[in-house]
Design an enzyme around this catalytic site. Structure first.
Site, PDB file in Angstrom:
ATOM      1  N   GLY A   1       0.854  -1.190   0.000  1.00  0.00           N
ATOM      2  CA  GLY A   1       0.000   0.000   0.000  1.00  0.00           C
ATOM      3  C   GLY A   1       0.888   1.237   0.000  1.00  0.00           C
TER       4      GLY A   1
ATOM      5  CB  ILE B   1       3.447   2.620   4.608  1.00  0.00           C
ATOM      6  CG1 ILE B   1       2.513   3.684   5.207  1.00  0.00           C
ATOM      7  CG2 ILE B   1       4.765   2.577   5.399  1.00  0.00           C
ATOM      8  CD1 ILE B   1       1.998   3.384   6.612  1.00  0.00           C
TER       9      ILE B   1
ATOM     10  CB  SER C   1      -4.178  -9.604  -1.514  1.00  0.00           C
ATOM     11  OG  SER C   1      -4.359  -8.250  -1.215  1.00  0.00           O
TER      12      SER C   1
ATOM     13  CB  ALA D   1       2.906  -3.734   9.517  1.00  0.00           C
ATOM     14  NE  ARG D   2      -1.846  -1.258  14.158  1.00  0.00           N
ATOM     15  CZ  ARG D   2      -1.404  -0.017  13.918  1.00  0.00           C
ATOM     16  NH1 ARG D   2      -0.112   0.216  13.784  1.00  0.00           N
ATOM     17  NH2 ARG D   2      -2.251   0.989  13.821  1.00  0.00           N
TER      18      ARG D   2
ATOM     19  CD  GLU E   1       2.711  -1.136  19.867  1.00  0.00           C
ATOM     20  OE1 GLU E   1       2.196  -0.016  20.067  1.00  0.00           O
ATOM     21  OE2 GLU E   1       3.132  -1.495  18.763  1.00  0.00           O
TER      22      GLU E   1
ATOM     23  CG  HIS F   1       3.653   2.343  17.488  1.00  0.00           C
ATOM     24  ND1 HIS F   1       2.599   1.485  17.694  1.00  0.00           N
ATOM     25  CD2 HIS F   1       3.425   2.902  16.273  1.00  0.00           C
ATOM     26  CE1 HIS F   1       1.757   1.533  16.661  1.00  0.00           C
ATOM     27  NE2 HIS F   1       2.253   2.408  15.773  1.00  0.00           N
TER      28      HIS F   1
HETATM   29  C1  DGY Z   1      -1.192   4.227  12.614  1.00  0.00           C
HETATM   30  O1  DGY Z   1      -1.528   5.301  12.130  1.00  0.00           O
HETATM   31  O2  DGY Z   1      -1.830   3.216  12.429  1.00  0.00           O
HETATM   32  C2  DGY Z   1       0.037   4.210  13.410  1.00  0.00           C
HETATM   33  O3  DGY Z   1       0.486   2.962  13.739  1.00  0.00           O
HETATM   34  C3  DGY Z   1      -0.115   5.071  14.625  1.00  0.00           C
HETATM   35  O4  DGY Z   1       0.951   5.941  14.480  1.00  0.00           O
END
Ligand code: DGY
Length: 323
Positions: free
Chosen positions: A157, A159, A180, A241-242, A271, A289
């Site tokens: 995407g 980023i 995907s 990402a996460r 977190e 983060h």
């Molecule tokens: C988001 O925008 O999802 C970031 O992880 C928070 O900074």
């Protein structure tokens, strides 16, 4: 309609708080105390708009038990995996996010992590602070080259694309991506990225693997022990990402065993907890983060929420509507 009541669950940049307070009946959180589930529940039944962020877990149970008054969740951030969007859909609650404005800064952190982990910047800085640096030596503090290596992106995407561009143009890296959906030919040409339809092949070919896919149940532990074992022993894993996308315990084992060379992490599954297994390792760079953490970006994120609220309360479809 009377002036909408709006809750910001965390402290936001002054400029945005002022802007919103001049237009709405806004409750701020100047002390920046994290709201608990009870506070979130009560907010959903007493505000027209609740503006949560990544630290607010809005599960189906909380939403279903409390929804009543809230009409819109103006999320402060692009990722919405902390919100049960399916429940929002069922309950008729609009959800918006803040894309675009944090793309560049988050890509900067992905590149920062690549450089830091490959060049041993974290471990080296610790030597100096701990007074254990014994000075320059031909075979001391050796890292790995970044320029000219292969970067594999999982998720492509905004980023992911911005990271590709910086890595390709800035460091002459070869870029592969798994997603995907294949990107348009112009995007591939602009970013120098080559589509790799098989995740396993991308893992096996990359010197750096950088994660740019959404979090949530669908990608939980996408990078597990098996997939880590497919990476090169000289390769590095980067996650902006996460946290839940990586099985952190499997990662710690892989880093200890030398299955991969190192990792750079900006996000964690629970977190602000960071697994103790990772804290003791020299070949992992751990950041708190930081993806969107510049004042300019955090202000722009807030103004993006403001724009979504304005169009929602004007009866229009907000520009960044997710649900
Ligand atoms: C988001 O925008 O999802 C970031 O992880 C928070 O900074």
């Amino acid at each position: 309609m009377s002036i909408p009541r709006i809750l910001l669950t965390r402290r936001w940049p002054d400029e945005v708080q002022k802007y919103l307070s001049e237009r709405y009946d806004v409750t701020l959180n100047e002390r920046d105390v994290l709201p608990g589930p009870d506070e979130l529940r009560s907010a959903l039944s007493s505000y027209d708009a609740v503006c949560p962020t990544v630290t607010d877990k809005l599960s189906a149970a909380i939403l279903e038990a409390a929804a009543g008054r809230v009409k819109i969740l103006g999320n402060y951030g692009v990722g919405v995996s902390h919100i049960d969007t399916a429940a929002c859909q069922r309950l008729g609650i609009t959800v918006t996010n803040t894309p675009d404005v944090l793309t560049g800064p988050t890509a900067e952190i992905a590149v920062t992590l690549m450089l830091m982990v490959a060049r041993g910047a974290g471990a080296g800085e610790r030597e100096i602070r701990n007074h254990t640096w014994a000075g320059w030596g031909p075979m001391r503090n050796l890292g790995a080259d970044v320029s000219g290596r292969t970067l594999g992106l999982i998720g492509f995407g905004r980023i992911g694309q911005a990271t590709a561009l910086k890595a390709h143009r800035g460091f002459g890296m070869r870029i592969l991506y798994f997603s995907s959906r294949r990107a348009a030919a112009e995007i591939e040409a602009h970013t120098g990225a080559v589509y790799c339809p098989a995740l396993e092949a991308l893992l096996a070919e990359s010197d750096f693997v950088s994660l740019h896919c959404p979090g949530g149940a669908v990608n939980r532990h996408l990078i597990d022990a098996r997939r880590l074992s497919l990476m090169k022993r000289t390769a590095f894993l980067i996650n902006t990402a996460r946290g839940e996308v990586v099985d952190e315990r499997a990662l710690a084992r892989a880093l200890r065993a030398g299955t991969i060379a190192g990792a750079g992490l900006d996000v964690y599954e629970h977190e602000p907890e960071v697994p103790a297994e990772l804290l003791g390792l020299e070949n992992v760079v751990l950041l708190p983060h930081l993806g969107s953490a510049t004042l300019e970006t955090r202000t722009a994120m807030g103004m993006r929420v403001a724009r979504n609220l304005a169009s929602f309360f004007a009866g229009e479809v907000p520009p960044d509507r997710v649900v």
